[in-house]
Design a protein around this motif. Structure first.
Motif, PDB file in Angstrom:
ATOM      1  N   SER A  96       0.816  -1.217   0.000  1.00 15.90           N
ATOM      2  CA  SER A  96       0.000   0.000   0.000  1.00 15.90           C
ATOM      3  C   SER A  96       0.848   1.264   0.000  1.00 15.90           C
ATOM      4  N   GLU A 157      -2.714   6.606   9.011  1.00 17.71           N
ATOM      5  CA  GLU A 157      -3.381   7.282   7.897  1.00 17.71           C
ATOM      6  C   GLU A 157      -4.827   6.805   7.796  1.00 17.71           C
ATOM      7  N   TYR A 159      -8.548   5.804   5.949  1.00 13.38           N
ATOM      8  CA  TYR A 159      -9.137   5.320   4.715  1.00 13.38           C
ATOM      9  C   TYR A 159      -9.966   6.465   4.153  1.00 13.38           C
ATOM     10  N   MET A 193      -5.876  -4.547   4.254  1.00 12.46           N
ATOM     11  CA  MET A 193      -6.653  -3.402   3.799  1.00 12.46           C
ATOM     12  C   MET A 193      -7.966  -3.832   3.178  1.00 12.46           C
ATOM     13  N   THR A 234      -6.314   4.574   0.738  1.00 11.41           N
ATOM     14  CA  THR A 234      -5.654   5.474   1.680  1.00 11.41           C
ATOM     15  C   THR A 234      -4.881   6.530   0.900  1.00 11.41           C
ATOM     16  N   GLN A 259      -9.263   4.197   9.997  1.00  4.66           N
ATOM     17  CA  GLN A 259      -7.834   4.369   9.716  1.00  4.66           C
ATOM     18  C   GLN A 259      -7.039   3.113  10.052  1.00  4.66           C
TER      19      GLN A 259
END
Length: 316
Positions: A96, A157, A159, A193, A234, A259
């Protein structure tokens, strides 16, 4: 291999070998005789002038040179490690993370490492590679791991929602329901994720129909850029494609904060200082190099990526 033998091979003269070694000729002769008793054959033909290597001696000399080179490399490696430099570091990066991070990271690590190997993959695969010794450290999604690893906080971080620019604003749960009816949902399959996104949509009772399922962040973003659907992603995973596309708009994900956190991880007692530096390097690169690009087009992202004030480590 004993240096006496190598020196005699190079000089083909016991007197000269003794002079170079700073020992007596009898000591050199004794060590050669001991070696011949060990291999049960002659290694030098003493009847020639100068003396020469026998076939057995040639084979032994070649082997001795390889061993000597290996020892020299080994000592050089030890010296570098004592000076705080790693000869070869193998790092795993979760898939990611943006590709744009890699050149900055390799440059930053370069002053501490002679050679770098970087592998990208899903967090479960990186965790398995850490435990098997295939990689030395990894930057990956934080989880309560079933393996005993030491982790250092890198960042958190959110989403977010990525949609074609033509769709317009997505600022509420009703907007989210609307886009899920009007455009196909692009699923990001595999890894944590994908599972997080599916679970969160189910909590919101949003069940987009099956249409597209992709396992690559850039493929997801390019499909959105083509106007074929929307996705949950993200900021960092969107970065590479979004920077070069005007057909994608990023939106805060409606509702409660959603997140994940990234950590640098290593096995206890191995490469700890380098893993900690990797976490710091990733934080610094994203904060100073990538975040300004993201916030130039979407200022609201500035406060969404959270960097720990006092990074610490823990075993999980």
């Amino acid at each position: 291999m004993h240096p006496n033998f190598l020196t005699v091979c190079e000089t083909l003269n016991m007197t000269e070998a003794a002079r170079r070694l700073g020992i007596t000729q009898s000591a050199v002769s004794h060590s050669v005789l001991s070696l011949e008793r060990l291999v049960r054959d002659q290694v030098f033909d003493r009847q020639t002038r100068p003396m020469s290597l026998t076939p057995v001696g040639h084979a032994l000399f070649e082997a001795a040179q390889r061993v000597d080179a290996s020892f020299r490399t080994f000592h050089s490696t030890i010296d570098k490690m004592k000076a705080g430099k790693i000869p070869h570091l193998r790092i795993g990066l979760t898939s990611s993370l943006p590709g744009a991070l890699v050149p900055y990271l390799t440059s930053a690590i370069g002053e501490h490492v002679d050679r770098i190997t970087i592998r990208t993959g899903l967090t479960p695969d990186l965790r398995a590679s850490l435990m098997s010794g295939e990689i030395d450290a990894a930057v990956m999604i934080n989880r309560q791991l079933d393996a005993h690893l030491v982790t250092y906080s890198a960042l958190t971080e959110p989403y977010i929602l990525a949609a074609p620019s033509s769709f317009g604003e997505v600022g509420s749960l009703s907007d989210l329901l609307e886009i899920s009816k009007r455009l196909p949902f692009i699923r990001w399959i595999g890894g944590y994720m994908g599972r997080d996104i599916e679970a969160h949509l189910k909590r919101l009772r949003i069940y987009p129909p099956e249409r597209f399922a992709l396992d690559d962040r850039n493929a997801v973003m390019n499909t959105i850029a083509a106007g074929l659907g929307w996705a949950v992603i993200t900021p960092l995973s969107a970065y590479d494609v979004w920077q070069h596309s005007t057909n994608i708009r990023l939106h805060p994900f409606p509702g409660a904060v959603f997140q994940h956190s990234l950590v640098a991880a290593h096995k206890p007692g191995q490469f700890g200082w380098m893993a900690e530096r990797c976490a710091a390097m990733v934080r610094d690169i994203i904060k100073t190099r990538l975040l300004p690009d993201l916030t130039a087009r979407s200022p609201w992202l500035r406060e969404t990526i959270i960097f720990p004030q006092n990074p610490s480590h823990h075993e999980s």
